[in-house]
Design a protein around this motif. Sequence first.
Motif, PDB file in Angstrom:
ATOM      1  N   UNK A 182       5.166  -9.958  -2.373  1.00 28.50           N
ATOM      2  CA  UNK A 182       4.150 -10.010  -3.290  1.00 28.50           C
ATOM      3  C   UNK A 182       2.778 -10.802  -2.705  1.00 28.50           C
ATOM      4  N   UNK A 183       3.177 -11.812  -2.072  1.00 32.14           N
ATOM      5  CA  UNK A 183       2.090 -12.759  -1.464  1.00 32.14           C
ATOM      6  C   UNK A 183       1.280 -12.309  -0.554  1.00 32.14           C
ATOM      7  N   UNK A 184       2.077 -11.238   0.207  1.00 30.68           N
ATOM      8  CA  UNK A 184       1.387 -10.343   1.429  1.00 30.68           C
ATOM      9  C   UNK A 184       0.482  -9.224   0.947  1.00 30.68           C
ATOM     10  N   UNK A 185       0.909  -8.657  -0.111  1.00 28.70           N
ATOM     11  CA  UNK A 185       0.245  -7.458  -0.585  1.00 28.70           C
ATOM     12  C   UNK A 185      -0.642  -7.782  -1.635  1.00 28.70           C
ATOM     13  N   UNK A 186      -0.562  -8.913  -2.300  1.00 28.23           N
ATOM     14  CA  UNK A 186      -1.313  -9.416  -3.403  1.00 28.23           C
ATOM     15  C   UNK A 186      -2.947  -8.632  -3.788  1.00 28.23           C
ATOM     16  N   UNK A 187      -3.481  -8.898  -2.780  1.00 26.85           N
ATOM     17  CA  UNK A 187      -4.948  -8.713  -2.455  1.00 26.85           C
ATOM     18  C   UNK A 187      -5.085  -7.166  -2.148  1.00 26.85           C
ATOM     19  N   UNK A 188      -4.233  -6.377  -1.533  1.00 27.86           N
ATOM     20  CA  UNK A 188      -4.205  -4.929  -1.341  1.00 27.86           C
ATOM     21  C   UNK A 188      -4.005  -4.434  -2.734  1.00 27.86           C
ATOM     22  N   UNK A 189      -3.181  -5.075  -3.728  1.00 25.29           N
ATOM     23  CA  UNK A 189      -2.890  -4.367  -4.823  1.00 25.29           C
ATOM     24  C   UNK A 189      -3.925  -4.479  -5.756  1.00 25.29           C
ATOM     25  N   UNK A 190      -4.634  -5.452  -5.744  1.00 25.02           N
ATOM     26  CA  UNK A 190      -6.094  -5.867  -6.464  1.00 25.02           C
ATOM     27  C   UNK A 190      -6.934  -5.105  -6.219  1.00 25.02           C
ATOM     28  N   UNK A 191      -7.239  -4.578  -4.893  1.00 21.97           N
ATOM     29  CA  UNK A 191      -8.309  -3.726  -4.400  1.00 21.97           C
ATOM     30  C   UNK A 191      -7.831  -2.422  -4.488  1.00 21.97           C
ATOM     31  N   UNK A 192      -6.514  -2.079  -4.776  1.00 18.90           N
ATOM     32  CA  UNK A 192      -6.363  -0.419  -4.923  1.00 18.90           C
ATOM     33  C   UNK A 192      -5.674   0.075  -3.350  1.00 18.90           C
ATOM     34  N   UNK A 193      -5.853  -0.699  -2.466  1.00 15.17           N
ATOM     35  CA  UNK A 193      -5.502  -0.238  -1.090  1.00 15.17           C
ATOM     36  C   UNK A 193      -3.849   0.274  -1.047  1.00 15.17           C
ATOM     37  N   UNK A 194      -3.196  -0.625  -2.074  1.00 12.17           N
ATOM     38  CA  UNK A 194      -1.835  -0.294  -2.161  1.00 12.17           C
ATOM     39  C   UNK A 194      -1.406  -0.077  -3.682  1.00 12.17           C
ATOM     40  N   UNK A 195      -0.289   0.562  -3.726  1.00 11.58           N
ATOM     41  CA  UNK A 195       0.221   0.722  -5.275  1.00 11.58           C
ATOM     42  C   UNK A 195       1.644   0.281  -5.437  1.00 11.58           C
ATOM     43  N   UNK A 196       1.725  -0.489  -6.379  1.00 14.57           N
ATOM     44  CA  UNK A 196       3.263  -0.720  -6.419  1.00 14.57           C
ATOM     45  C   UNK A 196       3.894   0.358  -7.573  1.00 14.57           C
ATOM     46  N   UNK A 197       5.229   0.699  -6.756  1.00 15.23           N
ATOM     47  CA  UNK A 197       5.887   1.814  -7.512  1.00 15.23           C
ATOM     48  C   UNK A 197       7.048   1.286  -8.276  1.00 15.23           C
ATOM     49  N   UNK A 198       7.766   1.871  -9.068  1.00 14.81           N
ATOM     50  CA  UNK A 198       9.111   1.497  -9.380  1.00 14.81           C
ATOM     51  C   UNK A 198       9.164   0.169  -9.935  1.00 14.81           C
TER      52      UNK A 198
END
Length: 297
Positions: free
Chosen positions: A243-259
């Motif tokens: 999570x700590x590596x992708x937190x900003x990507x998730x906030x920006x919508x560059x990545x989406x968490x699934x399942x």
Amino acid sequence: MDTLTSMRVFRLAVELKSFAAAARRLDMSPAMASKHVMHLERRLGSLLLNRTSRHLSLTESGATYFEHVRQWLDELDDVEAAVAQSTASPHGTLKLSVPVWMANPDFVGVLNDYRKRYPDVMFDVDLSGRFVNLVEEAFDLALRVTNPLSLGPALIARPIAPVTFHLVASPAYLRVAGEPSDARALASHTVLGYSMLPANNTLEVEGPRGLEALKFDPVLQTNNESLLRLAALEGMGLAFLPKVLVARDLEAGALVAVLTDYRFFGTKLYGVYRHRKYLSPKVRTFLDFLCDDARLR
């Protein structure tokens, strides 16, 4: 010649298996490091090290002397550290070994904020991802996602924060492949593999129906989480990432968490250090700082 310095040179030369490496660590020439050990041998009247052009090895007398010197120097360092805790602020170089995925803005922010509070501490950070030897390589602290019971009696593991993993993908990938509805759906998806997963690429996870087995065939396999993140951002497939590596990507919508109703890799980040009665101020304060900072959670 100072006998205490000679003892420290001898100990480092044995632990690093090299006069040159010990000399670099103590900021002296290899010839001077050799003279320090010769000083001890003359003082004791006994050969401590067998020397060849490429190798150092302890004699029988050297092995006995080394064990006593190491214990005595550790006790001396403990006493000095105990005094320093009450009389000195953190200072010097803090040599760290951290996971590759700690190369992220939040961890850099932690380092920066710590330095603002303790400006006399410098960082030497190893991001190679290898399992370093804290004693032989003179690391002050290692941050590891590990089983503390496997460390052995020479090391202490202090829990810092839980490490949460997400299964993520780019919006572009999900527009084409769709979002998996459950663990079984991963069989029809493109997955980016993490080399630390079991060799058969089957992962047992906790989901809405209890424990389920995720089975997948990765199109990319690597032990580098940063590469997995970049591949996921490019739309190559789904990736398990901290999570700590992708937190900003998730906030920006560059990545989406699934399942998101599944639990992947429930584990902890530990601060691992040598078993010592007293920690140096720089190690103690940095560990406290990490434990109090919410950015690593």
